[in-house]
Design a protein around this motif. Structure first.
Motif, PDB file in Angstrom:
ATOM      1  N   MET A   3       0.770  -1.326  -0.153  1.00 27.17           N
ATOM      2  CA  MET A   3      -0.049   0.067  -0.115  1.00 27.17           C
ATOM      3  C   MET A   3       0.965   1.198  -0.004  1.00 27.17           C
ATOM      4  O   MET A   3       0.501   2.236  -0.637  1.00 27.17           O
ATOM      5  N   ALA A   4       2.026   1.249   0.603  1.00 25.55           N
ATOM      6  CA  ALA A   4       3.059   2.496   0.913  1.00 25.55           C
ATOM      7  C   ALA A   4       3.763   2.809  -0.928  1.00 25.55           C
ATOM      8  O   ALA A   4       4.210   3.759  -0.786  1.00 25.55           O
ATOM      9  N   THR A   5       3.930   1.669  -1.643  1.00 26.15           N
ATOM     10  CA  THR A   5       4.378   1.889  -2.935  1.00 26.15           C
ATOM     11  C   THR A   5       3.731   2.845  -3.698  1.00 26.15           C
ATOM     12  O   THR A   5       2.640   2.828  -4.045  1.00 26.15           O
ATOM     13  N   ARG A   6       4.346   4.029  -4.304  1.00 25.73           N
ATOM     14  CA  ARG A   6       3.898   4.746  -5.318  1.00 25.73           C
ATOM     15  C   ARG A   6       3.782   3.871  -6.597  1.00 25.73           C
ATOM     16  O   ARG A   6       4.874   3.574  -7.075  1.00 25.73           O
ATOM     17  N   VAL A   7       2.593   3.885  -7.254  1.00 24.21           N
ATOM     18  CA  VAL A   7       2.245   3.411  -8.390  1.00 24.21           C
ATOM     19  C   VAL A   7       2.007   4.136  -9.447  1.00 24.21           C
ATOM     20  O   VAL A   7       1.081   5.084  -9.356  1.00 24.21           O
ATOM     21  N   VAL A   8       2.454   3.754 -10.578  1.00 26.00           N
ATOM     22  CA  VAL A   8       2.157   4.665 -11.750  1.00 26.00           C
ATOM     23  C   VAL A   8       1.591   4.055 -12.917  1.00 26.00           C
ATOM     24  O   VAL A   8       2.118   2.767 -13.172  1.00 26.00           O
ATOM     25  N   GLU A   9       0.458   4.242 -13.513  1.00 24.10           N
ATOM     26  CA  GLU A   9       0.175   3.356 -14.445  1.00 24.10           C
ATOM     27  C   GLU A   9       0.593   3.805 -15.870  1.00 24.10           C
ATOM     28  O   GLU A   9       0.316   4.881 -16.292  1.00 24.10           O
ATOM     29  N   ALA A  10       1.442   2.942 -16.593  1.00 23.25           N
ATOM     30  CA  ALA A  10       1.940   3.553 -17.996  1.00 23.25           C
ATOM     31  C   ALA A  10       2.541   2.402 -18.892  1.00 23.25           C
ATOM     32  O   ALA A  10       2.554   1.306 -18.207  1.00 23.25           O
ATOM     33  N   ASP A  11       2.309   2.454 -19.927  1.00 32.22           N
ATOM     34  CA  ASP A  11       2.538   1.499 -20.882  1.00 32.22           C
ATOM     35  C   ASP A  11       4.128   1.759 -21.309  1.00 32.22           C
ATOM     36  O   ASP A  11       4.131   2.708 -22.424  1.00 32.22           O
ATOM     37  N   VAL A  12       5.002   1.262 -20.721  1.00 32.14           N
ATOM     38  CA  VAL A  12       6.544   1.840 -21.123  1.00 32.14           C
ATOM     39  C   VAL A  12       7.101   1.324 -22.462  1.00 32.14           C
ATOM     40  O   VAL A  12       8.119   1.890 -22.914  1.00 32.14           O
ATOM     41  N   LEU A  13       6.109   0.346 -23.071  1.00 34.24           N
ATOM     42  CA  LEU A  13       6.831  -0.085 -24.281  1.00 34.24           C
ATOM     43  C   LEU A  13       5.870   0.768 -25.549  1.00 34.24           C
ATOM     44  O   LEU A  13       6.261   0.481 -26.674  1.00 34.24           O
ATOM     45  N   PRO A  66       5.126   3.791 -28.135  1.00 31.28           N
ATOM     46  CA  PRO A  66       5.976   4.726 -28.503  1.00 31.28           C
ATOM     47  C   PRO A  66       5.666   6.126 -27.863  1.00 31.28           C
ATOM     48  O   PRO A  66       4.571   6.546 -27.505  1.00 31.28           O
ATOM     49  N   GLY A  67       6.806   6.942 -27.511  1.00 30.22           N
ATOM     50  CA  GLY A  67       6.454   8.095 -27.123  1.00 30.22           C
ATOM     51  C   GLY A  67       6.542   8.293 -25.610  1.00 30.22           C
ATOM     52  O   GLY A  67       6.278   9.346 -24.848  1.00 30.22           O
ATOM     53  N   PHE A  68       6.537   6.954 -24.634  1.00 27.31           N
ATOM     54  CA  PHE A  68       6.515   7.094 -23.151  1.00 27.31           C
ATOM     55  C   PHE A  68       7.643   7.730 -23.025  1.00 27.31           C
ATOM     56  O   PHE A  68       8.958   7.942 -23.500  1.00 27.31           O
ATOM     57  N   ASP A  69       7.401   8.701 -22.065  1.00 27.06           N
ATOM     58  CA  ASP A  69       8.386   9.606 -21.445  1.00 27.06           C
ATOM     59  C   ASP A  69       8.658   9.445 -19.871  1.00 27.06           C
ATOM     60  O   ASP A  69       7.652   9.342 -19.185  1.00 27.06           O
ATOM     61  N   ILE A  70       9.817   9.298 -19.608  1.00 21.55           N
ATOM     62  CA  ILE A  70      10.039   8.840 -18.091  1.00 21.55           C
ATOM     63  C   ILE A  70       9.838   9.830 -17.141  1.00 21.55           C
ATOM     64  O   ILE A  70       9.479   9.751 -15.855  1.00 21.55           O
ATOM     65  N   ALA A  71       9.584  10.996 -17.738  1.00 18.48           N
ATOM     66  CA  ALA A  71       9.268  12.333 -17.030  1.00 18.48           C
ATOM     67  C   ALA A  71       8.161  12.170 -16.255  1.00 18.48           C
ATOM     68  O   ALA A  71       7.477  12.839 -15.322  1.00 18.48           O
ATOM     69  N   THR A  72       7.075  11.440 -17.059  1.00 17.24           N
ATOM     70  CA  THR A  72       5.776  11.312 -16.296  1.00 17.24           C
ATOM     71  C   THR A  72       5.551  10.447 -15.085  1.00 17.24           C
ATOM     72  O   THR A  72       4.590  10.431 -14.480  1.00 17.24           O
ATOM     73  N   HIS A 118      11.263  -2.966 -26.413  1.00 16.08           N
ATOM     74  CA  HIS A 118      11.993  -3.178 -25.500  1.00 16.08           C
ATOM     75  C   HIS A 118      13.515  -2.097 -25.591  1.00 16.08           C
ATOM     76  O   HIS A 118      13.855  -1.673 -24.748  1.00 16.08           O
ATOM     77  N   TYR A 119      13.781  -2.441 -26.947  1.00 19.03           N
ATOM     78  CA  TYR A 119      15.055  -1.744 -27.303  1.00 19.03           C
ATOM     79  C   TYR A 119      14.795  -0.139 -27.239  1.00 19.03           C
ATOM     80  O   TYR A 119      15.849   0.268 -26.559  1.00 19.03           O
ATOM     81  N   ARG A 120      13.690   0.166 -27.930  1.00 17.99           N
ATOM     82  CA  ARG A 120      13.523   1.580 -27.632  1.00 17.99           C
ATOM     83  C   ARG A 120      13.371   2.190 -26.213  1.00 17.99           C
ATOM     84  O   ARG A 120      13.930   3.197 -25.914  1.00 17.99           O
ATOM     85  N   PHE A 121      12.480   1.365 -25.483  1.00 17.92           N
ATOM     86  CA  PHE A 121      12.667   1.864 -23.955  1.00 17.92           C
ATOM     87  C   PHE A 121      13.850   1.901 -23.266  1.00 17.92           C
ATOM     88  O   PHE A 121      14.280   3.074 -22.738  1.00 17.92           O
ATOM     89  N   LEU A 122      14.907   0.878 -23.621  1.00 18.90           N
ATOM     90  CA  LEU A 122      16.133   0.989 -23.009  1.00 18.90           C
ATOM     91  C   LEU A 122      16.989   2.215 -23.320  1.00 18.90           C
ATOM     92  O   LEU A 122      17.622   2.867 -22.712  1.00 18.90           O
ATOM     93  N   THR A 123      16.989   2.395 -24.811  1.00 16.50           N
ATOM     94  CA  THR A 123      17.632   3.539 -25.538  1.00 16.50           C
ATOM     95  C   THR A 123      17.140   4.947 -24.902  1.00 16.50           C
ATOM     96  O   THR A 123      17.955   5.979 -24.551  1.00 16.50           O
TER      97      THR A 123
END
Length: 287
Positions: free
Chosen positions: A43-53, A55-61, A94-99
């Motif tokens: 319950m104490a964990t901060r959870v973010v819903e997002a599809d990291v794979l 196109p256009g995913f931004d870690i800043a979100t 996956h490659y796009r996400f890591l890079t």
């Protein structure tokens, strides 16, 4: 001060344990999931819903890059289905996400690999062991490791966490141990089995979570790290022990199924590196 560790696939079988271990190390664990299901995470964990794979995913979100100590990439579809087409279909994502993580200024990235990258091999696996995967899962993991090493290892600290035979939390996986519990639930007394002679490197998923958390956040540690016990044990021995530990009224029918042709007679991880890291961590009792 950087104190955030981002975990993708955090609601999955392995991810839940990694997220807990990261928090126990004193970091702010930020769990990224495609869909948050009640009870998946603390319950104490901060959870973010997002599809990291996507196109256009931004870690800043998720968090500011200058606050992120590390990103641990666990997200993977169909991990228990070794020849699912999705493994290769999603490889470029996956490659796009890591890079993109490196392009966004993340200085430390860890990704989860698998013994299935190795293919047929007899004995201990080291960082130098050649790979010759025989499943789509192994091929995709191997290709991601190779491409990421070429593209990002000179721009960020990159660690490849190679996992082996995972058990524990068995109601949530699709391993033989989960199938044994399900068979017992149905009242079955005999369980069709292989010869059971194959030697594997078994590790409980909670211990795996601790090893991943430690290796992924250890400054200066890069390259392949076996997250494993380093101790080979036959499948028959471990399954018989599981039956006894769980007091299951079920007997193995040896030889009912042939051994899989792509399984090695014995394969395990050389665990010297992870043992040294764990001995210096907050989890020395788990070594």
């Amino acid at each position: 001060m950087k104190n955030i560790v981002v975990i993708t696939g955090a609601g999955g079988y392995v991810g839940r344990h990694v997220t807990r271990a990261v928090a126990e190390l004193g970091y702010e664990a930020v769990a990224v999931v495609r869909r948050h299901r009640e009870g998946d995470l603390d319950m104490a964990t901060r959870v973010v819903e997002a599809d990291v794979l996507a196109p256009g995913f931004d870690i800043a979100t998720v968090a500011a890059s200058d606050q992120i100590e590390a990103v641990i990439h666990l997200a993977w579809q169909d991990g228990f289905v070794h020849n699912a087409p999705s493994h290769l279909a999603r490889l470029s994502d996956h490659y796009r996400f890591l890079t993109s993580m490196v392009d966004s200024g993340i200085h430390r990235i860890a990704a989860l690999g698998s013994m299935h990258e190795i293919g047929y091999w007899e004995g201990a696996v080291t960082a130098e062991t050649p790979t010759n995967p025989a499943t789509l899962y192994g091929i995709a993991k191997d290709a991601l490791r190779r491409s990421a090493m070429l593209s990002i290892a000179d721009r960020a600290e990159f660690v490849w966490l190679r996992a082996y035979y995972i058990l524990g939390d068995d109601r949530r996986n699709r391993s033989i141990f989960a199938k044994l519990l399900e068979a017992s639930d149905r009242g079955e007394k005999v369980f069709p089995f292989t010869s059971g002679r194959t030697l594997y490197d078994f590790i409980d998923v909670a211990e795996l979570g601790r090893q991943i958390a430690v290796a992924a956040t250890a400054d200066g540690v890069t390259g392949i790290v076996n997250v494993s016990s380093g101790e080979p044990e036959s499948l028959a021995s471990r399954v018989e022990r599981f039956i006894a530990e769980n007091r299951l009224d079920i007997t193995l029918q040896y030889g009912a199924f042939p051994d899989r042709p792509y399984d090695s007679p014995g394969i395990w991880g050389e665990a010297g590196k992870i043992r040294a890291l764990m001995a210096r961590s907050r989890f020395p009792h788990s070594v």
